[in-house]
Design a protein around this motif. Structure first.
Motif, PDB file in Angstrom:
ATOM      1  N   VAL A 259       0.825  -1.198   0.000  1.00 53.68           N
ATOM      2  CA  VAL A 259       0.000   0.000   0.000  1.00 53.68           C
ATOM      3  C   VAL A 259       0.868   1.259   0.000  1.00 53.68           C
ATOM      4  O   VAL A 259       0.470   2.310  -0.516  1.00 53.68           O
ATOM      5  N   GLU A 260       2.070   1.170   0.558  1.00 54.27           N
ATOM      6  CA  GLU A 260       2.974   2.318   0.577  1.00 54.27           C
ATOM      7  C   GLU A 260       3.307   2.793  -0.839  1.00 54.27           C
ATOM      8  O   GLU A 260       3.486   3.990  -1.074  1.00 54.27           O
ATOM      9  N   ASP A 261       3.383   1.872  -1.777  1.00 53.03           N
ATOM     10  CA  ASP A 261       3.675   2.249  -3.164  1.00 53.03           C
ATOM     11  C   ASP A 261       2.496   2.998  -3.781  1.00 53.03           C
ATOM     12  O   ASP A 261       2.679   3.935  -4.567  1.00 53.03           O
ATOM     13  N   VAL A 262       1.287   2.586  -3.417  1.00 53.64           N
ATOM     14  CA  VAL A 262       0.092   3.294  -3.885  1.00 53.64           C
ATOM     15  C   VAL A 262       0.098   4.727  -3.365  1.00 53.64           C
ATOM     16  O   VAL A 262      -0.145   5.684  -4.109  1.00 53.64           O
ATOM     17  N   MET A 263       0.413   4.888  -2.082  1.00 53.01           N
ATOM     18  CA  MET A 263       0.411   6.221  -1.480  1.00 53.01           C
ATOM     19  C   MET A 263       1.483   7.115  -2.099  1.00 53.01           C
ATOM     20  O   MET A 263       1.278   8.314  -2.288  1.00 53.01           O
ATOM     21  N   GLU A 264       2.621   6.551  -2.424  1.00 52.68           N
ATOM     22  CA  GLU A 264       3.675   7.318  -3.082  1.00 52.68           C
ATOM     23  C   GLU A 264       3.203   7.809  -4.452  1.00 52.68           C
ATOM     24  O   GLU A 264       3.435   8.965  -4.831  1.00 52.68           O
ATOM     25  N   ALA A 265       2.530   6.936  -5.187  1.00 53.48           N
ATOM     26  CA  ALA A 265       2.019   7.326  -6.504  1.00 53.48           C
ATOM     27  C   ALA A 265       0.965   8.424  -6.376  1.00 53.48           C
ATOM     28  O   ALA A 265       0.943   9.379  -7.171  1.00 53.48           O
ATOM     29  N   LEU A 266       0.089   8.315  -5.378  1.00 57.50           N
ATOM     30  CA  LEU A 266      -0.933   9.341  -5.174  1.00 57.50           C
ATOM     31  C   LEU A 266      -0.306  10.675  -4.787  1.00 57.50           C
ATOM     32  O   LEU A 266      -0.752  11.739  -5.231  1.00 57.50           O
ATOM     33  N   ASP A 267       0.745  10.634  -3.964  1.00 57.79           N
ATOM     34  CA  ASP A 267       1.460  11.873  -3.629  1.00 57.79           C
ATOM     35  C   ASP A 267       2.041  12.527  -4.874  1.00 57.79           C
ATOM     36  O   ASP A 267       1.973  13.752  -5.049  1.00 57.79           O
ATOM     37  N   ASP A 268       2.616  11.727  -5.748  1.00 60.15           N
ATOM     38  CA  ASP A 268       3.209  12.274  -6.975  1.00 60.15           C
ATOM     39  C   ASP A 268       2.141  12.849  -7.899  1.00 60.15           C
ATOM     40  O   ASP A 268       2.340  13.902  -8.522  1.00 60.15           O
ATOM     41  N   LEU A 269       1.003  12.164  -7.994  1.00 57.45           N
ATOM     42  CA  LEU A 269      -0.089  12.683  -8.822  1.00 57.45           C
ATOM     43  C   LEU A 269      -0.625  13.986  -8.248  1.00 57.45           C
ATOM     44  O   LEU A 269      -0.983  14.910  -8.995  1.00 57.45           O
ATOM     45  N   ALA A 270      -0.668  14.088  -6.928  1.00 58.08           N
ATOM     46  CA  ALA A 270      -1.204  15.282  -6.284  1.00 58.08           C
ATOM     47  C   ALA A 270      -0.372  16.516  -6.572  1.00 58.08           C
ATOM     48  O   ALA A 270      -0.908  17.630  -6.624  1.00 58.08           O
ATOM     49  N   ARG A 271       0.943  16.349  -6.760  1.00 63.43           N
ATOM     50  CA  ARG A 271       1.793  17.526  -6.987  1.00 63.43           C
ATOM     51  C   ARG A 271       2.171  17.696  -8.460  1.00 63.43           C
ATOM     52  O   ARG A 271       2.994  18.552  -8.803  1.00 63.43           O
ATOM     53  N   HIS A 272       1.547  16.931  -9.337  1.00 65.46           N
ATOM     54  CA  HIS A 272       1.850  17.028 -10.766  1.00 65.46           C
ATOM     55  C   HIS A 272       1.316  18.352 -11.334  1.00 65.46           C
ATOM     56  O   HIS A 272       0.226  18.806 -10.970  1.00 65.46           O
ATOM     57  N   PRO A 273       2.055  19.009 -12.230  1.00 64.78           N
ATOM     58  CA  PRO A 273       1.586  20.275 -12.824  1.00 64.78           C
ATOM     59  C   PRO A 273       0.229  20.161 -13.511  1.00 64.78           C
ATOM     60  O   PRO A 273      -0.567  21.109 -13.464  1.00 64.78           O
ATOM     61  N   ASP A 274      -0.042  19.027 -14.157  1.00 61.32           N
ATOM     62  CA  ASP A 274      -1.354  18.854 -14.793  1.00 61.32           C
ATOM     63  C   ASP A 274      -2.476  18.849 -13.759  1.00 61.32           C
ATOM     64  O   ASP A 274      -3.582  19.339 -14.017  1.00 61.32           O
ATOM     65  N   THR A 275      -2.197  18.290 -12.582  1.00 59.03           N
ATOM     66  CA  THR A 275      -3.189  18.287 -11.512  1.00 59.03           C
ATOM     67  C   THR A 275      -3.456  19.712 -11.045  1.00 59.03           C
ATOM     68  O   THR A 275      -4.613  20.112 -10.848  1.00 59.03           O
ATOM     69  N   ALA A 276      -2.408  20.487 -10.851  1.00 60.58           N
ATOM     70  CA  ALA A 276      -2.567  21.882 -10.439  1.00 60.58           C
ATOM     71  C   ALA A 276      -3.430  22.649 -11.434  1.00 60.58           C
ATOM     72  O   ALA A 276      -4.328  23.413 -11.051  1.00 60.58           O
ATOM     73  N   ARG A 277      -3.183  22.435 -12.708  1.00 58.52           N
ATOM     74  CA  ARG A 277      -3.938  23.136 -13.755  1.00 58.52           C
ATOM     75  C   ARG A 277      -5.403  22.687 -13.737  1.00 58.52           C
ATOM     76  O   ARG A 277      -6.331  23.513 -13.840  1.00 58.52           O
ATOM     77  N   HIS A 278      -5.624  21.392 -13.594  1.00 49.49           N
ATOM     78  CA  HIS A 278      -6.979  20.835 -13.601  1.00 49.49           C
ATOM     79  C   HIS A 278      -7.786  21.337 -12.410  1.00 49.49           C
ATOM     80  O   HIS A 278      -8.936  21.780 -12.562  1.00 49.49           O
ATOM     81  N   ILE A 279      -7.205  21.294 -11.220  1.00 46.03           N
ATOM     82  CA  ILE A 279      -7.907  21.739 -10.013  1.00 46.03           C
ATOM     83  C   ILE A 279      -8.172  23.244 -10.071  1.00 46.03           C
ATOM     84  O   ILE A 279      -9.252  23.721  -9.685  1.00 46.03           O
TER      85      ILE A 279
END
Length: 461
Positions: A259-279
């Motif tokens: 599950v730690e690997d899932v959380m790491e991936a979610l952290d990376d998605l959360a700080r992705h520039p595309d995420t910032a633009r979308h939100i």
């Protein structure tokens, strides 16, 4: 353009009302967010773990009914009745939670928090479905959204992505990694729903820089989620996909799924520039305009990236932009917002709503929202409710709003306010000349209040 108390109440809250004075600064709005969630304390709604025993009871009664089929009609009828009684109990609970959600919005002093709760609940749409989870959709908001309103986007993302209602809604409990033993034995297969929606809707956006290969790899990474007997989400490495998964060019995991690997991936998605633009675009579109000022979107996006998704900083960037305070009301209130702001203007208390009969509450609230086009907790899909005004101001939807404005107020509150005073209570200086004239010329209070609530100005924010 600078801060405007009336615009703060109408655009970023649930409108004006006689009980609370409008907030006087953006600082006040943000400080309230950092403070205690007083509405949740005053009108509590249980979370999933608290309500999970009800699901277990329904399951047990369902098994008893199936077993009774072979025992004769008397036993089957008794088992059927017991299940029906439990389901009626759950419908009453669900309706009470809806009523609490509505009253939180209409009665709150901190209405910006309540608007944000509705925004993020829709962004991370999770619908309670099936004979069991259909009653528990509200728990998703209580567990995954409300606690993180003033926190980090990454924490809200992780909470929503791993909540049992979300996992069940997107069929994640039925998923298994492509190379897992379960998949090899033909007992389970990979389900991409959760992985796709997190990438497409919750983080990067439809135009984000991901591919189908990323979706599949991410789905394999997520495949281990289960539901534990306690009602909490768990992670079973036997369901997961052995080996590393590459998502957006980065490798996660090793031999044993964690599950730690899932959380790491979610952290990376959360700080992705595309995420910032979308939100940023979604926030600006929801709160300010269907076609928001590009400079406003850019300002929110930059704040998101610079703060690593600190949501109060993100909100501050939105509130600090001149476009946020335009007195040109460009957004149409969604039906829930319209009803909540009407109750607020009329000063209808939670106790007053509770004293109505179940039939009256259904006709005036749940049934009316459905007629207006927004059945409670039932958006058409995981992308949530539409934002565009044309989706809400339809012939049927507008007729339902007018009908509600003319018939619900006299049932909900007695005596009705004088329309000549109520127009200022409900709209302040935003009332136009036509609405002011209608308020003065109305022959009855019912007619006058109805015309004010159905006026073009009151439909907008």
């Amino acid at each position: 353009m600078s801060f405007d108390p009336e615009i703060a109440a109408v655009r970023f809250g649930f409108g004006l009302g006689p009980r609370s004075a409008p907030v006087q600064s953006t600082t006040g709005m943000l400080e309230a967010l950092r403070g205690a969630d007083t509405q949740a304390a005053m009108l509590p709604i249980p979370g999933f773990v608290e309500t999970y025993p009800d699901i277990l009871e329904i399951r047990g009664l369902g098994r008893a009914r199936r077993a009774a089929k072979d025992k004769g009609k008397t036993d089957f009828d008794a088992a059927q009745k017991a299940l029906q009684v439990k389901r009626r109990e759950m419908r009453r609970k669900r309706n009470a939670w809806f009523l609490a959600s509505l009253s939180r919005a209409s009665m709150a002093e901190d209405t910006f928090r309540e608007r944000l709760v509705r925004f993020w609940s829709d962004h991370f749409t999770a619908i309670g479905k099936g004979n069991q989870f259909e009653y528990l959709g509200t728990t998703f908001t209580e567990d995954a959204i409300r606690p993180h309103i003033a926190g980090r986007f990454a924490d809200m993302l992780k909470a929503s992505s791993t909540h049992p209602v979300m996992l069940y809604y997107l069929d994640q409990f039925a998923s298994a990694g492509e190379n897992s033993k379960l998949a090899q034995k033909g007992k389970r297969s990979l389900n991409e729903n959760l992985g796709r929606e997190i990438l497409e809707l919750h983080t990067l956006g439809v135009e984000g820089g991901y591919t189908q290969t990323d979706v599949r790899a991410f789905a394999n990474l997520l495949a281990g989620f289960t539901l534990k007997k306690t009602g909490k989400a768990g992670f079973d490495h036997k369901k997961g996909n052995p080996g590393a998964e590459t998502v957006l060019g980065k490798s996660y995991g090793t031999t044993t799924p964690r599950v730690e690997d899932v959380m790491e991936a979610l952290d990376d998605l959360a700080r992705h520039p595309d995420t910032a633009r979308h939100i940023a675009r979604k926030l600006a579109t929801h709160f300010v305009a269907d076609t928001p000022d590009p400079d406003l979107v850019a300002q929110i996006e930059q704040a998101f990236l610079a703060s690593d998704g600190d949501l109060v900083t993100v909100y501050e960037a939105m509130l600090d932009h001149p476009a946020a305070w335009s007195r040109d009301l460009q957004k149409v209130k969604q039906p829930f917002d319209f009803v909540a702001s009407s109750l607020r203007a009329l000063d209808v208390s939670h106790e007053a709503l509770e004293t109505r009969t179940p039939k009256e509450r259904n006709l005036m609230l749940l049934g009316s929202l459905k007629l207006m086009g927004q059945a409670w907790g039932r958006p058409s899909g995981p992308d949530g409710w539409p934002e565009d005004a044309r989706n809400w101001i339809t012939p049927q939807g507008l007729a339902a709003r007018i009908q509600w404005s003319m018939t619900a107020p006299p049932v909900l509150t007695t005596p009705l306010p004088d329309p000549r005073e109520f127009v200022t209570t409900a709209l302040g200086s935003l009332a136009g000349d036509t609405t002011l004239f209608a308020a003065r010329a109305a022959e009855t209070r019912t007619e006058g209040v109805g015309m004010i609530l159905s006026s073009p100005e009151f439909q907008k924010r």
